[in-house]
Write a protein that holds these residues in place. Structure first.
Motif, mmCIF file in Angstrom:
data_model
loop_
_atom_site.group_PDB
_atom_site.id
_atom_site.type_symbol
_atom_site.label_atom_id
_atom_site.label_comp_id
_atom_site.label_asym_id
_atom_site.label_seq_id
_atom_site.Cartn_x
_atom_site.Cartn_y
_atom_site.Cartn_z
ATOM 1 N N ASN A 258 0.843 -1.215 0.000
ATOM 2 C CA ASN A 258 0.000 0.000 0.000
ATOM 3 C C ASN A 258 0.871 1.256 0.000
ATOM 4 N N PRO A 259 1.652 1.466 -1.081
ATOM 5 C CA PRO A 259 2.637 2.551 -1.089
ATOM 6 C C PRO A 259 2.018 3.933 -0.886
ATOM 7 N N ASP A 260 0.768 4.103 -1.360
ATOM 8 C CA ASP A 260 0.103 5.405 -1.175
ATOM 9 C C ASP A 260 -0.056 5.727 0.309
ATOM 10 N N GLN A 261 -0.221 4.684 1.142
ATOM 11 C CA GLN A 261 -0.384 4.890 2.583
ATOM 12 C C GLN A 261 0.942 5.265 3.261
ATOM 13 N N LEU A 262 2.047 4.803 2.664
ATOM 14 C CA LEU A 262 3.358 5.058 3.291
ATOM 15 C C LEU A 262 3.896 6.454 2.997
ATOM 16 N N THR A 263 3.376 7.100 1.965
ATOM 17 C CA THR A 263 3.885 8.435 1.605
ATOM 18 C C THR A 263 3.895 9.358 2.816
ATOM 19 N N GLN A 264 2.788 9.341 3.566
ATOM 20 C CA GLN A 264 2.657 10.206 4.755
ATOM 21 C C GLN A 264 3.708 9.871 5.823
ATOM 22 N N VAL A 265 4.119 8.593 5.870
ATOM 23 C CA VAL A 265 5.088 8.186 6.890
ATOM 24 C C VAL A 265 6.501 8.646 6.503
ATOM 25 N N TYR A 266 6.822 8.537 5.190
ATOM 26 C CA TYR A 266 8.120 9.050 4.730
ATOM 27 C C TYR A 266 8.229 10.550 5.001
ATOM 28 N N GLU A 267 7.113 11.247 4.826
ATOM 29 C CA GLU A 267 7.124 12.709 4.999
ATOM 30 C C GLU A 267 7.195 13.104 6.466
ATOM 31 N N ASP A 268 6.629 12.251 7.341
ATOM 32 C CA ASP A 268 6.574 12.596 8.760
ATOM 33 C C ASP A 268 6.648 11.322 9.599
ATOM 34 N N THR A 269 7.841 11.032 10.138
ATOM 35 C CA THR A 269 8.006 9.773 10.886
ATOM 36 C C THR A 269 7.230 9.772 12.205
ATOM 37 N N ALA A 329 -9.440 -2.839 3.818
ATOM 38 C CA ALA A 329 -8.528 -1.803 3.300
ATOM 39 C C ALA A 329 -7.514 -1.455 4.387
ATOM 40 N N TYR A 330 -6.271 -1.256 3.948
ATOM 41 C CA TYR A 330 -5.167 -0.913 4.871
ATOM 42 C C TYR A 330 -5.063 0.611 4.886
ATOM 43 N N VAL A 331 -5.552 1.218 5.966
ATOM 44 C CA VAL A 331 -5.651 2.678 6.022
ATOM 45 C C VAL A 331 -4.904 3.197 7.256
ATOM 46 N N ILE A 332 -3.726 3.755 7.039
ATOM 47 C CA ILE A 332 -2.922 4.273 8.156
ATOM 48 C C ILE A 332 -3.583 5.540 8.684
ATOM 49 N N GLY A 333 -3.854 5.548 9.995
ATOM 50 C CA GLY A 333 -4.477 6.720 10.606
ATOM 51 C C GLY A 333 -5.969 6.539 10.843
ATOM 52 N N ARG A 334 -6.516 5.368 10.513
ATOM 53 C CA ARG A 334 -7.947 5.147 10.775
ATOM 54 C C ARG A 334 -8.210 5.107 12.276
ATOM 55 N N GLU A 335 -9.446 5.321 12.657
ATOM 56 C CA GLU A 335 -9.838 5.300 14.069
ATOM 57 C C GLU A 335 -9.916 3.842 14.551
#
Length: 402
Positions: A258-269, A329-335
């Protein structure tokens, strides 16, 4: 509710290990209380039922252990699984004594050392990666958690490779084996002998590690016996090592998918903890935990008799569409919040939850500070085959350094 479903849940089946989630979905829909006559267990798959099962520690007993494997089950289970294989009041007594040594403060103070160990293994892995492929599990995810536990307990650095190899031997299962193999039993004995010597040394001369803290722990004159200390040390190896290794590899695998989900992590660890939580929900290390019925339990118009085994399936509960929106769905930041059951719930909530989360946060944060991308070689990834945990034995990756 009738149990008319032709779905078969076999925790030893390799096809099930590859992808249990379609099986779980059918169980939730067709047989929320499932019965496997051949292997002699019941199973609960819906979130509400699994949560209730974790919290009902009187009718659903831990005292015969939490694994389906026949050798691990029985009144002796607490020797290697400590208070995880006990009910109150014995469980509460032991847990309270152990937690005097295993404090949040001790975990906090461990973090700089966890960072050092992380960087040591990361350096080796990234050096080996060079321009080619490296095994993320063999070089990083499989080494760090056991080293952290050894650090915590006070195992000398010179012995850690050997201790890690023994811990791996305890967990390994070949295809089609539905019980604990002789090699695993031998590895367990060797590990216990090693820890016995360590406890004997600390009895002579205390140090500032967890082993000494456990020997010193005391409430109103009540102390842990050597056997109780050993049982807890062994539990740490099984529960604390294995599951964190799987968590680190599962996070890497699903991040890759799910590379689209990791973009946010690369930008902000600082978003790494959210990545960890979604991995714990989406593909948790601890998929299946066994309980034993005491008295009897009635669910879905069915009475489960005294002594029967009930499997709780947190892996299924986390994909229950009755509780989570779009659960597949693999959604980083979901509740997620308190709906997560990767660490159980109720009286037996995992004592090491804060250690596992800290380790995963440190490990993945340091990794992402060093790389700007990675790919998993899916064709050569190898899953672990276990009746209760899920993850990878080998996860080959290529990395792009920052």
């Amino acid at each position: 509710m009738t149990l008319t479903s032709d779905v078969v849940l076999d925790p030893y089946d390799y096809d099930f290990h590859e992808d249990p989630y379609p099986y779980y979905k059918r169980l939730r829909d067709e047989a929320p209380l499932y019965r496997n006559e051949q292997l002699g267990f019941w199973a609960l798959s819906r979130h509400a039922d699994v949560l209730q099962g974790f919290r009902n520690s009187t009718t659903l007993s831990n005292k015969f252990g939490v694994s389906l494997d026949p050798v691990s089950r029985g009144p002796h289970a607490s020797k290697t699984m400590s208070f995880l294989a006990m009910d109150d009041p014995a469980h509460l007594r032991l847990r309270t004594l152990v937690s005097k040594g295993f404090t949040p403060r001790r975990i906090r103070e461990l973090e700089p050392r966890v960072t050092e160990l992380t960087l040591k293994h990361l350096d080796t892995m990234l050096e080996k990666a060079g321009d080619g492929t490296v095994d993320y599990v063999a070089e990083f995810a499989g080494k760090l958690p056991m080293d952290v536990i050894s650090e915590l307990m006070g195992v000398p650095e010179a012995d850690r490779d050997r201790i890690r190899a023994l811990a791996d031997g305890v967990m390994h299962r070949e295809d089609g084996i539905t019980d604990v193999p002789a090699e695993a039993i031998e590895a367990s004995l060797n590990l216990i002998v090693y820890y016995q010597d360590m406890v004997a040394e600390r009895r002579k001369k205390l140090t500032d590690d967890l082993t000494s803290a456990l020997l010193e722990a005391e409430i109103d004159g009540d102390r842990l016996t050597d056997d109780e200390v050993l049982g807890f040390m062994f539990l740490m190896v099984i529960a604390g090592n294995e599951t964190t290794t799987k968590l680190l590899a599962n996070a890497a695998f699903w991040g890759h998918k799910n590379p689209d989900q990791l973009t946010q992590v690369y930008e902000d660890t600082d978003r790494v903890p959210l990545w960890v939580e979604e991995t714990l929900r989406y593909d948790t290390s601890s998929q299946i935990l066994a309980r034993t019925v005491v008295g009897e339990l009635t669910l879905y118009d069915t009475t489960i008799p005294d002594g029967d085994v009930v499997l709780l399936l947190p892996g299924s509960a986390h994909r229950d569409e009755r509780v989570f929106d779009d659960p597949d769905a693999y959604v980083i930041g979901r509740e997620i919040g308190s709906k997560l059951m990767s660490f159980g719930s109720g009286a037996h909530f995992c004592l090491g939850a804060h250690l596992a989360r800290m380790e995963a946060r440190v490990a993945l944060t340091e990794l992402f500070r060093r790389i700007r991308g990675y790919e998993v070689d899916e064709a050569n990834a190898v899953r672990v085959h276990s009746s209760n945990v899920r993850g990878f034995a080998h996860l080959p990756i290529t990395v792009q350094l920052r």
